[in-house]
Design a protein around this motif. Sequence first.
Motif, PDB file in Angstrom:
ATOM      1  N   LYS A 233      -3.069  -8.775  -1.686  1.00  0.00           N
ATOM      2  CA  LYS A 233      -3.484  -7.426  -1.296  1.00  0.00           C
ATOM      3  C   LYS A 233      -5.007  -7.318  -1.347  1.00  0.00           C
ATOM      4  N   ASP A 245      -9.314   7.728   0.757  1.00  0.00           N
ATOM      5  CA  ASP A 245      -8.444   6.538   0.667  1.00  0.00           C
ATOM      6  C   ASP A 245      -7.909   6.288  -0.739  1.00  0.00           C
ATOM      7  N   ASP A 246      -8.657   6.765  -1.742  1.00  0.00           N
ATOM      8  CA  ASP A 246      -8.323   6.424  -3.131  1.00  0.00           C
ATOM      9  C   ASP A 246      -6.868   6.751  -3.475  1.00  0.00           C
ATOM     10  N   CYS A 249      -4.504   3.929  -3.413  1.00  0.00           N
ATOM     11  CA  CYS A 249      -4.923   2.728  -4.150  1.00  0.00           C
ATOM     12  C   CYS A 249      -4.491   2.791  -5.602  1.00  0.00           C
ATOM     13  N   TYR A 264      -6.473   8.423  -8.115  1.00  0.00           N
ATOM     14  CA  TYR A 264      -5.756   7.238  -7.600  1.00  0.00           C
ATOM     15  C   TYR A 264      -4.245   7.455  -7.563  1.00  0.00           C
ATOM     16  N   ALA A 295       0.999  -0.078  -3.396  1.00  0.00           N
ATOM     17  CA  ALA A 295      -0.363   0.417  -3.134  1.00  0.00           C
ATOM     18  C   ALA A 295      -0.989  -0.347  -1.972  1.00  0.00           C
ATOM     19  N   ARG A 296      -1.893   0.323  -1.269  1.00  0.00           N
ATOM     20  CA  ARG A 296      -2.531  -0.318  -0.105  1.00  0.00           C
ATOM     21  C   ARG A 296      -3.624  -1.275  -0.567  1.00  0.00           C
ATOM     22  N   LYS A 297      -4.250  -0.902  -1.657  1.00  0.00           N
ATOM     23  CA  LYS A 297      -5.418  -1.660  -2.104  1.00  0.00           C
ATOM     24  C   LYS A 297      -5.517  -1.606  -3.626  1.00  0.00           C
ATOM     25  N   ILE A 299      -8.171  -1.329  -6.650  1.00  0.00           N
ATOM     26  CA  ILE A 299      -9.568  -0.996  -6.977  1.00  0.00           C
ATOM     27  C   ILE A 299      -9.820  -1.457  -8.406  1.00  0.00           C
TER      28      ILE A 299
END
Length: 328
Positions: A233, A245-246, A249, A264, A295-297, A299
């Motif tokens: 990912k 975007d958070d 994530c 988040y 989750a997409r990303k 952090i």
Amino acid sequence: MTDTTPTLQGSLYNASQAADKLLSGGVVVFPTETVYGLGACIRFAEAVARIYEIKGRPTFNPLICHISAMEQLDELVQSVPDSARRLMDAFWPGPLTLVLDKRDSVNPIVTGGLDQVAVRWPKHPIAQKMISEVGHPVAAPSANVSGRLSPTRLEHAWLQLGSLVDGYVEGGVAEAGLESTVIGWENDQPVLLRLGALEVETIEKCLGHKIQTPASDKIKSPGQLLKHYSPLKPIEWEKPRASTDDGECVLLTLQELPTDRARYQSVHALSQRGDLRSAASQFFEVLHRLDDSSARKIIARPLPPQGLGNAMNDRLHRAILSSQSAHR
Ligand code: TXA
Ligand code: MG
């Protein structure tokens, strides 16, 4: 009809069975206190070559030789500087790898063609029993596909390597959870080649002076030149300002702050008490889990810049570099 699909259960060995396999030229995954290793007896060059093939690892990136007695050191190295002897006395068995001048008899496949060989005496009792029964050093990188996350549980290794290896030895969750610290010598002075599970500050206290990073490119650890330790990912450092975007994530942090949940999708704190040793033992475990999450990303919030915090930041930094080139 019988089901011939390989299972982890069907590939499990105990330490003695794994030693037998290694002595017949096989490769096995085994536990250490840092991360799981993918081992071959250094006497079997073809088995060592298979390690590079299975991991998809460039052959210029050398392997660590694991020993279980000081006599096995003689099979590997020509001479040991006084400062190396002091570190061995203080920290072996344990998560410290020393890169020393190799004997001519050590096959260059183990050292990626270099004149030095990396040596470590692991603390895990199962690793010690297996290596003792082999009676020779066991060359082993971490048991992951090159560039992917290191395995801190047997299943992590199984999911990446499956039936490509000859067997697996169960040894529980890796206690330290980060790879060993790697130290080399340049002009008779110890130099830091990789941050890891033994804090640099602890090594410096034993030596009585600071450790430098290598001045010359020649002796740098080839593995450090590669992007590394990547989840699949996307992963990036936390930005000071919140963005829309958070919400998609997951945050990886040492400790959760009161405002994190609102920002988040979810928050993963490595140690709410702020304890770096406990955070390190969770580090790869959590990254494996976040990689499998919805989750997409990921952090990442930098860990405190000291001891194991530096070792984790170093791995996050490499993961983020890898992610930037993969997801560009
Ligand atoms: O904790 C660990 O160190 C684990 C367990 C299995 O022992 N092993 C491990 O191996 O992390 P690996 O191959 O993933 O990382 C070994 C590191 C690499 O960065 C490699 O370049 C460096 O050690 N290294 C090995 N031999 C070297 C040599 N002769 N000169 C310089 N660096 C060397
Ligand atoms: Mg590795």
